[in-house]
Design a protein around this motif. Sequence first.
Motif, PDB file in Angstrom:
ATOM      1  N   PRO A 167       0.811  -1.220   0.000  1.00 34.15           N
ATOM      2  CA  PRO A 167       0.000   0.000   0.000  1.00 34.15           C
ATOM      3  C   PRO A 167       0.849   1.278   0.000  1.00 34.15           C
ATOM      4  O   PRO A 167       0.477   2.270  -0.629  1.00 34.15           O
ATOM      5  CB  PRO A 167      -0.815  -0.102   1.289  1.00 34.15           C
ATOM      6  N   LEU A 168       1.992   1.245   0.684  1.00 38.72           N
ATOM      7  CA  LEU A 168       2.867   2.425   0.688  1.00 38.72           C
ATOM      8  C   LEU A 168       3.403   2.694  -0.710  1.00 38.72           C
ATOM      9  O   LEU A 168       3.472   3.851  -1.149  1.00 38.72           O
ATOM     10  CB  LEU A 168       4.028   2.215   1.666  1.00 38.72           C
ATOM     11  N   LEU A 169       3.796   1.639  -1.415  1.00 39.70           N
ATOM     12  CA  LEU A 169       4.302   1.817  -2.771  1.00 39.70           C
ATOM     13  C   LEU A 169       3.207   2.319  -3.704  1.00 39.70           C
ATOM     14  O   LEU A 169       3.460   3.171  -4.563  1.00 39.70           O
ATOM     15  CB  LEU A 169       4.895   0.505  -3.294  1.00 39.70           C
ATOM     16  N   GLU A 170       1.999   1.799  -3.537  1.00 36.85           N
ATOM     17  CA  GLU A 170       0.880   2.274  -4.351  1.00 36.85           C
ATOM     18  C   GLU A 170       0.603   3.748  -4.061  1.00 36.85           C
ATOM     19  O   GLU A 170       0.350   4.540  -4.976  1.00 36.85           O
ATOM     20  CB  GLU A 170      -0.357   1.428  -4.095  1.00 36.85           C
ATOM     21  N   SER A 171       0.658   4.140  -2.795  1.00 33.97           N
ATOM     22  CA  SER A 171       0.452   5.547  -2.429  1.00 33.97           C
ATOM     23  C   SER A 171       1.543   6.417  -3.034  1.00 33.97           C
ATOM     24  O   SER A 171       1.265   7.506  -3.545  1.00 33.97           O
ATOM     25  CB  SER A 171       0.441   5.717  -0.914  1.00 33.97           C
ATOM     26  N   ALA A 172       2.774   5.956  -3.000  1.00 34.43           N
ATOM     27  CA  ALA A 172       3.880   6.722  -3.581  1.00 34.43           C
ATOM     28  C   ALA A 172       3.678   6.871  -5.082  1.00 34.43           C
ATOM     29  O   ALA A 172       3.929   7.941  -5.651  1.00 34.43           O
ATOM     30  CB  ALA A 172       5.209   6.041  -3.291  1.00 34.43           C
ATOM     31  N   GLN A 173       3.195   5.840  -5.732  1.00 31.20           N
ATOM     32  CA  GLN A 173       2.917   5.924  -7.162  1.00 31.20           C
ATOM     33  C   GLN A 173       1.800   6.927  -7.427  1.00 31.20           C
ATOM     34  O   GLN A 173       1.882   7.733  -8.355  1.00 31.20           O
ATOM     35  CB  GLN A 173       2.538   4.545  -7.721  1.00 31.20           C
ATOM     36  N   ASP A 174       0.760   6.888  -6.614  1.00 28.14           N
ATOM     37  CA  ASP A 174      -0.343   7.851  -6.772  1.00 28.14           C
ATOM     38  C   ASP A 174       0.147   9.280  -6.589  1.00 28.14           C
ATOM     39  O   ASP A 174      -0.230  10.180  -7.346  1.00 28.14           O
ATOM     40  CB  ASP A 174      -1.469   7.543  -5.768  1.00 28.14           C
ATOM     41  N   VAL A 175       1.002   9.497  -5.587  1.00 26.79           N
ATOM     42  CA  VAL A 175       1.546  10.844  -5.348  1.00 26.79           C
ATOM     43  C   VAL A 175       2.378  11.276  -6.550  1.00 26.79           C
ATOM     44  O   VAL A 175       2.283  12.425  -7.011  1.00 26.79           O
ATOM     45  CB  VAL A 175       2.376  10.869  -4.044  1.00 26.79           C
ATOM     46  N   GLY A 176       3.164  10.374  -7.087  1.00 30.40           N
ATOM     47  CA  GLY A 176       3.974  10.688  -8.265  1.00 30.40           C
ATOM     48  C   GLY A 176       3.107  11.062  -9.453  1.00 30.40           C
ATOM     49  O   GLY A 176       3.416  12.012 -10.187  1.00 30.40           O
ATOM     50  N   GLU A 177       2.026  10.327  -9.667  1.00 26.69           N
ATOM     51  CA  GLU A 177       1.110  10.657 -10.762  1.00 26.69           C
ATOM     52  C   GLU A 177       0.455  12.008 -10.536  1.00 26.69           C
ATOM     53  O   GLU A 177       0.294  12.797 -11.480  1.00 26.69           O
ATOM     54  CB  GLU A 177       0.049   9.565 -10.904  1.00 26.69           C
ATOM     55  N   MET A 178       0.077  12.305  -9.298  1.00 28.11           N
ATOM     56  CA  MET A 178      -0.547  13.600  -8.998  1.00 28.11           C
ATOM     57  C   MET A 178       0.435  14.736  -9.258  1.00 28.11           C
ATOM     58  O   MET A 178       0.080  15.759  -9.856  1.00 28.11           O
ATOM     59  CB  MET A 178      -1.051  13.634  -7.559  1.00 28.11           C
ATOM     60  N   ILE A 179       1.678  14.572  -8.848  1.00 34.25           N
ATOM     61  CA  ILE A 179       2.685  15.608  -9.084  1.00 34.25           C
ATOM     62  C   ILE A 179       2.892  15.792 -10.584  1.00 34.25           C
ATOM     63  O   ILE A 179       2.992  16.919 -11.077  1.00 34.25           O
ATOM     64  CB  ILE A 179       4.007  15.252  -8.371  1.00 34.25           C
ATOM     65  N   HIS A 180       2.928  14.699 -11.321  1.00 34.39           N
ATOM     66  CA  HIS A 180       3.074  14.767 -12.774  1.00 34.39           C
ATOM     67  C   HIS A 180       1.902  15.529 -13.391  1.00 34.39           C
ATOM     68  O   HIS A 180       2.102  16.395 -14.253  1.00 34.39           O
ATOM     69  CB  HIS A 180       3.181  13.348 -13.347  1.00 34.39           C
ATOM     70  N   VAL A 190      -0.074  17.741 -11.918  1.00 32.70           N
ATOM     71  CA  VAL A 190       0.001  19.149 -11.518  1.00 32.70           C
ATOM     72  C   VAL A 190       1.052  19.864 -12.368  1.00 32.70           C
ATOM     73  O   VAL A 190       0.835  20.983 -12.848  1.00 32.70           O
ATOM     74  CB  VAL A 190       0.308  19.273 -10.011  1.00 32.70           C
ATOM     75  N   THR A 191       2.193  19.219 -12.565  1.00 29.98           N
ATOM     76  CA  THR A 191       3.251  19.818 -13.369  1.00 29.98           C
ATOM     77  C   THR A 191       2.780  20.052 -14.794  1.00 29.98           C
ATOM     78  O   THR A 191       3.002  21.117 -15.378  1.00 29.98           O
ATOM     79  CB  THR A 191       4.503  18.916 -13.360  1.00 29.98           C
ATOM     80  N   ASN A 192       2.110  19.068 -15.383  1.00 32.87           N
ATOM     81  CA  ASN A 192       1.592  19.221 -16.742  1.00 32.87           C
ATOM     82  C   ASN A 192       0.562  20.344 -16.812  1.00 32.87           C
ATOM     83  O   ASN A 192       0.549  21.142 -17.755  1.00 32.87           O
ATOM     84  CB  ASN A 192       0.983  17.911 -17.249  1.00 32.87           C
ATOM     85  N   THR A 193      -0.296  20.406 -15.815  1.00 30.77           N
ATOM     86  CA  THR A 193      -1.308  21.460 -15.797  1.00 30.77           C
ATOM     87  C   THR A 193      -0.643  22.827 -15.708  1.00 30.77           C
ATOM     88  O   THR A 193      -1.043  23.768 -16.404  1.00 30.77           O
ATOM     89  CB  THR A 193      -2.266  21.257 -14.608  1.00 30.77           C
ATOM     90  N   MET A 194       0.383  22.953 -14.869  1.00 27.91           N
ATOM     91  CA  MET A 194       1.085  24.232 -14.743  1.00 27.91           C
ATOM     92  C   MET A 194       1.796  24.596 -16.042  1.00 27.91           C
ATOM     93  O   MET A 194       1.799  25.753 -16.461  1.00 27.91           O
ATOM     94  CB  MET A 194       2.071  24.182 -13.579  1.00 27.91           C
ATOM     95  N   LYS A 195       2.377  23.599 -16.726  1.00 22.86           N
ATOM     96  CA  LYS A 195       3.031  23.867 -18.012  1.00 22.86           C
ATOM     97  C   LYS A 195       2.011  24.373 -19.027  1.00 22.86           C
ATOM     98  O   LYS A 195       2.262  25.337 -19.749  1.00 22.86           O
ATOM     99  CB  LYS A 195       3.708  22.600 -18.544  1.00 22.86           C
ATOM    100  N   GLU A 196       0.894  23.692 -19.087  1.00 26.86           N
ATOM    101  CA  GLU A 196      -0.151  24.093 -20.035  1.00 26.86           C
ATOM    102  C   GLU A 196      -0.659  25.498 -19.717  1.00 26.86           C
ATOM    103  O   GLU A 196      -0.856  26.316 -20.612  1.00 26.86           O
ATOM    104  CB  GLU A 196      -1.302  23.095 -20.016  1.00 26.86           C
TER     105      GLU A 196
END
Length: 129
Positions: A78-91, A93-99
């Motif tokens: 579950p910790l690894l899945e949460s870390a993956q989810d956080v990574g996707e969310m950051i990605h 957010v970054t894409n949204t900010m770039k756009e």
Amino acid sequence: MKMFIKLSVASVSGAVVYLIYNVNQTLRKGMGTLEETNKTLEEVRNAVHGLTQESKQLIHSANQITTDVKGKMENVDPLLESAQDVGEMIHNVTNTMKEASLKGRPKDLSTPSAPSTRTKAGGVQIKLK
């Protein structure tokens, strides 16, 4: 002649006694070897039995370790899945900010494109220097 027969019988008797003595000595040595072999086999049996017990304990310990590792992996998943989810969310957010930053720029400052000219057929022709 009787003396010759007596002498022959005595020598044959002596040869038989000597033969019996040698066979007896050989059998005694053979018995000693068999006794040593029996002792060795008994020691081997005891050693194998001891190894069998140690092997069973080792397998039992390995099974316990495997069970423990599986449990810990289930706890970490579950910790690894949460870390993956956080990574996707950051990605995201970054894409949204770039756009958003690209939309706010003037058109001439947006991403550079290669100079092109349209041909009569409507296709794009790229000029290289």
